[in-house]
Design a protein around this motif. Structure first.
Motif, short mmCIF file in Angstrom:
data_model
loop_
_atom_site.label_atom_id
_atom_site.label_comp_id
_atom_site.label_asym_id
_atom_site.label_seq_id
_atom_site.Cartn_x
_atom_site.Cartn_y
_atom_site.Cartn_z
N PHE A 122 9.15 -5.40 0.32
CA PHE A 122 8.62 -4.27 1.08
C PHE A 122 7.09 -4.23 1.02
CE2 PHE A 122 7.37 0.23 1.48
CZ PHE A 122 7.94 0.52 2.70
N LYS A 123 6.57 -4.44 -0.19
CA LYS A 123 5.12 -4.36 -0.37
C LYS A 123 4.38 -5.52 0.25
CE LYS A 123 4.95 -1.96 -4.66
NZ LYS A 123 5.73 -2.58 -5.70
N ARG A 124 4.88 -6.75 -0.01
CA ARG A 124 4.09 -7.91 0.35
C ARG A 124 4.78 -8.89 1.29
NH1 ARG A 124 3.12 -11.05 -3.48
NH2 ARG A 124 1.08 -11.62 -2.68
N GLY A 125 6.06 -8.68 1.51
CA GLY A 125 6.77 -9.57 2.41
C GLY A 125 7.26 -10.83 1.73
N ARG A 126 6.74 -11.08 0.53
CA ARG A 126 7.16 -12.25 -0.23
C ARG A 126 7.27 -11.87 -1.69
NH1 ARG A 126 3.25 -16.80 2.55
NH2 ARG A 126 3.99 -16.42 4.67
N THR A 169 2.71 -6.89 7.57
CA THR A 169 3.51 -6.03 6.68
C THR A 169 4.04 -4.78 7.40
OG1 THR A 169 1.40 -5.26 5.87
CG2 THR A 169 2.70 -6.61 4.36
N ARG A 170 3.27 -4.26 8.32
CA ARG A 170 3.72 -3.03 8.97
C ARG A 170 5.03 -3.28 9.72
NH1 ARG A 170 0.21 0.27 13.16
NH2 ARG A 170 -1.42 -0.14 11.65
N GLU A 171 5.03 -4.36 10.44
CA GLU A 171 6.21 -4.74 11.22
C GLU A 171 7.38 -5.06 10.26
OE1 GLU A 171 5.34 -8.31 13.72
OE2 GLU A 171 6.58 -9.25 12.19
N LEU A 172 7.04 -5.69 9.14
CA LEU A 172 8.06 -6.03 8.17
C LEU A 172 8.69 -4.79 7.54
CD1 LEU A 172 8.67 -8.96 6.45
CD2 LEU A 172 8.12 -7.27 4.72
N ARG A 173 7.85 -3.81 7.26
CA ARG A 173 8.35 -2.59 6.61
C ARG A 173 9.30 -1.81 7.51
NH1 ARG A 173 2.84 -0.94 3.36
NH2 ARG A 173 2.95 -2.77 2.02
N ARG A 174 9.12 -1.97 8.81
CA ARG A 174 10.05 -1.33 9.75
C ARG A 174 11.49 -1.75 9.49
NH1 ARG A 174 6.84 -2.36 14.41
NH2 ARG A 174 8.19 -4.12 14.85
N LEU A 175 11.66 -2.99 9.02
CA LEU A 175 13.01 -3.52 8.80
C LEU A 175 13.75 -2.75 7.70
CD1 LEU A 175 12.26 -7.37 8.90
CD2 LEU A 175 12.62 -5.81 10.80
N PHE A 176 12.98 -2.04 6.86
CA PHE A 176 13.62 -1.26 5.79
C PHE A 176 14.12 0.10 6.29
CE2 PHE A 176 12.89 -3.57 1.79
CZ PHE A 176 12.07 -4.59 2.25
N ARG A 177 13.79 0.44 7.53
CA ARG A 177 14.27 1.67 8.19
C ARG A 177 14.05 2.92 7.33
NH1 ARG A 177 17.94 -1.75 7.28
NH2 ARG A 177 19.58 -0.34 6.58
N GLY A 178 12.87 3.01 6.72
CA GLY A 178 12.52 4.20 5.96
C GLY A 178 13.28 4.37 4.65
N LYS A 179 14.09 3.37 4.30
CA LYS A 179 14.84 3.50 3.05
C LYS A 179 13.96 3.09 1.88
CE LYS A 179 19.47 2.43 4.55
NZ LYS A 179 20.59 1.53 4.31
N HIS B 52 22.84 -4.83 4.02
CA HIS B 52 23.21 -5.92 4.92
C HIS B 52 22.33 -5.99 6.16
CE1 HIS B 52 25.83 -7.58 8.22
NE2 HIS B 52 25.78 -8.59 7.39
N LEU B 53 22.06 -4.83 6.75
CA LEU B 53 21.25 -4.81 7.97
C LEU B 53 19.84 -5.34 7.69
CD1 LEU B 53 21.12 -4.09 10.94
CD2 LEU B 53 20.64 -1.72 10.32
N LEU B 54 19.31 -5.00 6.52
CA LEU B 54 17.99 -5.51 6.14
C LEU B 54 18.04 -7.03 5.98
CD1 LEU B 54 15.06 -5.13 5.06
CD2 LEU B 54 16.05 -4.87 2.78
#
Ligand code: SF4
Ligand code: SF4
Lengths: 185, 290
Positions: A122-126, A169-179, B52-54
């Motif tokens: 989430f923080k760094r993508g890696r 990272t901003r685009e990557l963090r979207r993948l966490f859907r606010g969780k 899973h979705l992530l």
């Protein structure tokens, strides 16, 4: 068709089948999955029993079982299953449910480690393995765990805390859907 | 041949020698690796076991980046990264609803039909063992090796579609092409427990111990791997496994790309062989390979 003992029994099977694209009515109860399983000797409920417990709707037993956290995801079960039932996917589904419901896992360190790793993504993508191990040892208060091994790896140049992160990272963090990720629960 | 390259986090840190040797042997064989720009972590076990979705979305972002490079074929040397990327590509291709949802989250289209190959698979199916054998200048004569595939390179077979899920042979054939001897053994594709290497060391000592013991019983002098997690686990935990089982193994755990490099005539230094904890040098010396 799920066995209809009570409403809850059918709904668990249906939810699992829907989320994991499996058909549990195809299970022969042959036990090939359990016979091949890498950690069957450690599990409280073997893969075959897990399938049966789902059919019977025993959510509580499943969400609290040790087996959930002992599955190493080796896919031996699904490759041996004559009905090709995707057990590792089912185990993942049950884990995710248990985790989301805040049920205390039997192997807390496993969840702590996974959550810390996601925190890093989430923080760094890696992920930097060295940083992750350090965080994990601090979080689980095992300050000297693997200290000797750590030194050896340092000497071999295997410790690199400076793995560059991703730019997007901003685009990557979207993948966490606010969780929240990486937070201890 | 040009192929997109997804190294994954390990190859930038603990497993740098795998990255070094991969790039070297690819260059030697005329394969041009194009690293995916700004790739992200595959999420490994952590993502697929908690969200899973992530897990699928992380793979989808990498696939979308590939599309931006106008490439349709990607290889990863890490068995875990390969398996996650391939699983994501498979699920997105076969589940329209999931694909729509992931594209909405990602705010980008995810390409279909990307070919995801493990590095071993790429060498065996795209280059060919005969061609690899033709490049050997220093055959690995007299080396008795246990090819260890681990669990993610060939399974689940429905998705990987490569080699036999439990009795694979491709790496054995490749090593034989390099002039080495391979042993027949029981634990080629069993799990070493690497996912638990930090959190549940007991399981690692159990499963990893079985792998090392099986290799020893088969008469292997070293293990050969195609995954940074297997390598790290079997190498760095070997001391603890030895203490636990009361048996000395002293089995070097080398990457198959390091052995390809050696056989192609490269020096141990450029292949990063010094970076392994269980030193392969005494063995290489007795075989006259230094
Ligand atoms: S191997 Fe498949 S069919 Fe047999 S018990 Fe296990 S899940 Fe059921
Ligand atoms: S994937 Fe999990 S349940 Fe299936 S064989 Fe491996 S450890 Fe057992």
């Amino acid at each position: 068709m799920p066995i209809r003992i009570g409403e809850s029994s059918s709904s668990l099977q249906e939810r699992v089948e829907e989320a994991c694209s499996v058909d549990l009515s195809q299970c022969y109860e042959c036990g090939k999955c359990s016979g091949g399983c890498s950690t069957t000797h450690l599990m409280d409920y073997t893969p075959r029993k897990i399938i049966q417990l789902i059919k019977l709707g025993y959510c509580d037993i499943l969400y609290n079982s040790d087996a959930l956290w002992l599955c190493v995801g080796c896919h031996l079960c699904v490759d041996r299953c004559p009905a090709q039932i995707d057990i590792p996917r089912i185990v993942d589904y049950l884990r995710e449910q248990a985790y989301q419901q805040g049920i205390k896992p039997t192997r807390e360190q496993v969840v702590t480690f996974n959550a810390l790793m996601l925190g890093s993504v989430f923080k760094r993508g890696r992920v930097s393995e060295a940083t992750l191990m350090l965080q994990f040892n601090l979080r689980t208060r095992r300050y000297f765990k693997d200290a000797q091994l750590g030194t050896k790896m340092l000497v071999k140049g295997k410790v690199n805390p400076f793995v560059p992160g991703v730019k997007g990272t901003r685009e990557l963090r979207r993948l966490f859907r606010g969780k929240p990720a990486g937070k201890e629960r | 041949m040009e192929v997109a390259y997804y190294p994954g986090c390990s190859l930038h840190s603990a497993a740098r020698e795998y990255d070094m040797s991969t790039r070297l042997v690819c260059r030697h064989l005329g394969i041009s690796l194009k690293e995916i720009k700004d790739w992200n972590c595959c999420g490994a076990t952590a993502a697929h076991s908690l969200d899973h979705l992530l897990a699928v979305s992380l793979g989808a972002r990498n696939l979308a980046l590939l599309d931006g490079m106008k490439m349709t074929r990607v290889t990863s040397p890490c068995a875990n990264c390969y398996s996650r990327l391939k699983a994501a590509a498979h699920e997105l291709q076969h589940d329209e609803i999931l694909k729509t949802e992931v594209e909405r989250i990602l705010e980008a289209p995810v390409p279909c039909g990307v070919e995801v190959l493990s590095l071993l698979e790429m060498f065996v199916t795209q280059v060919g063992i005969d061609t690899i054998a033709e490049n050997v200048s220093k055959p690995l004569k007299g080396m008795k090796l246990a090819a260890y595939y681990g669990c993610l390179l060939t399974r689940p077979s429905r998705i990987s579609g490569f080699d036999d899920p439990e009795q694979p042979v491709s790496m054995d054939r490749l090593l034989e092409g390099l002039g080495a001897e391979t042993v027949d053994w029981s634990h080629k594709a069993e799990c070493c427990g690497a996912g638990f290497t930090a959190a549940e060391v007991g399981i690692v000592l159990d499963l990893g111990g079985q792998v090392l013991e099986a290799a020893r019983q088969a008469g292997a002098e070293a293990l050969v791997v195609a995954c940074p997690m297997c390598q790290l686990n079997l190498d760095t935990r070997q001391g603890a496994i030895e203490a636990n089982r009361g048996t000395r193994y002293d089995l070097p755990v080398m990457y198959f790309t390091q052995l390809m490099g050696l056989a192609f005539g490269y020096s141990p230094r450029v292949l990063g062989l010094k970076r392994l904890l269980t030193s392969p040098f005494p063995l290489l010396k007795t075989k006259g390979l230094l």
